[in-house]
Structures are given as C-alpha cells and as structure tokens.
Design a protein around this motif. Sequence first.
Motif, short mmCIF file in Angstrom:
data_model
loop_
_atom_site.label_atom_id
_atom_site.label_comp_id
_atom_site.label_asym_id
_atom_site.label_seq_id
_atom_site.Cartn_x
_atom_site.Cartn_y
_atom_site.Cartn_z
N MET A 43 7.17 2.96 -11.03
CA MET A 43 6.31 3.24 -9.89
C MET A 43 6.74 4.60 -9.35
SD MET A 43 4.33 0.57 -9.74
CE MET A 43 3.47 0.89 -8.20
N CYS A 51 0.94 6.14 -1.35
CA CYS A 51 1.01 6.27 -2.82
C CYS A 51 1.52 4.98 -3.47
CB CYS A 51 1.94 7.42 -3.18
SG CYS A 51 2.10 7.68 -4.96
N GLN A 52 0.78 4.53 -4.48
CA GLN A 52 1.19 3.39 -5.31
C GLN A 52 1.03 3.77 -6.79
OE1 GLN A 52 -0.07 -0.62 -3.57
NE2 GLN A 52 -1.69 0.77 -2.87
N ALA A 100 -2.47 -2.51 -0.45
CA ALA A 100 -1.26 -2.74 -1.24
C ALA A 100 -1.57 -3.57 -2.47
CB ALA A 100 -0.20 -3.43 -0.39
N ASN A 103 2.28 -6.80 -7.38
CA ASN A 103 2.81 -6.76 -8.73
C ASN A 103 3.06 -8.20 -9.18
OD1 ASN A 103 4.39 -6.59 -11.04
ND2 ASN A 103 5.51 -4.80 -10.31
N ARG A 108 6.42 -6.66 -4.72
CA ARG A 108 5.24 -5.88 -4.33
C ARG A 108 5.55 -4.40 -4.48
NH1 ARG A 108 1.11 -8.26 -1.78
NH2 ARG A 108 1.42 -10.37 -1.08
N SER A 109 4.51 -3.63 -4.81
CA SER A 109 4.71 -2.19 -4.83
C SER A 109 4.89 -1.71 -3.40
CB SER A 109 3.50 -1.51 -5.49
OG SER A 109 2.34 -1.73 -4.72
N ARG A 110 5.49 -0.55 -3.26
CA ARG A 110 5.72 0.00 -1.92
C ARG A 110 4.40 0.17 -1.20
NH1 ARG A 110 6.49 4.69 -1.62
NH2 ARG A 110 6.00 5.35 -3.70
N ARG A 111 4.44 0.06 0.11
CA ARG A 111 3.31 0.36 0.99
C ARG A 111 3.26 -0.55 2.15
NH1 ARG A 111 -2.74 0.95 0.60
NH2 ARG A 111 -3.03 2.14 2.43
#
Length: 111
Positions: A43, A51-52, A100, A103, A108-111
Amino acid sequence: MQQDHPFVRDAFPDLVAELITLLETEGERELALHATDLRLVAMCDCGDDSCQSIRTAAHPKGQPYGEGHRCVPLLPEEGTLVLDVVNGRIMYIEVLDRRAMHNRLGARSRR
C-alpha cells in the motif's frame, strides 16, 4: 518474489471489478484482462489521508518509471483512479478521495 504477494483481487475484489469495467469502457481490453492477476506488493506510504493507492510491482521510491510509461486515467463514480502502466503492465493503482477500502485479507487500508 512476486508470487509471495497476494492478489489485489483477493484483498480488494470490488476495486478490481471496478477497474475491469472502467478499463473495458476506455477500450483498454489488454489491461482489463491483466487486472485480475495484479499482486498487492504494498500500500502507498505517502501519508496522505485521501490516498489508498496500491503498488502492484516493485519500484524504487522517488525514481521515474522511464521509457514505456504511460498514465491511464479512469472515470470512476467516486474519487480518482489512475493507473501507471509500463510496457503494458500495471505497476501502480492510484486511489484517491474514496471511501475507505476494506482489505479482505487483513487490516483495513489507511484512511
């Protein structure tokens, strides 16, 4: 080794389905065909909350892609999706200003 990285389709199946549809709409059939085989190398770690983005291949940080590089902007209903493609291979999926993403393989991806 590239095979050690999970498929993007397993981590973010909705994103990959959307990419395929958008690529086909843009006439990028070859890229659409390859979208299911993208690996989640990393990522983005830029620190921008909007940003993701996803690296799908190794790339030296801060270095240009060089010859054979082109950007493929797509027209999603939400946010921004732009692909960095080098010699027909998707190297990076820029994902900005979207809800968001979850995953499915873990955190979870950042955000």
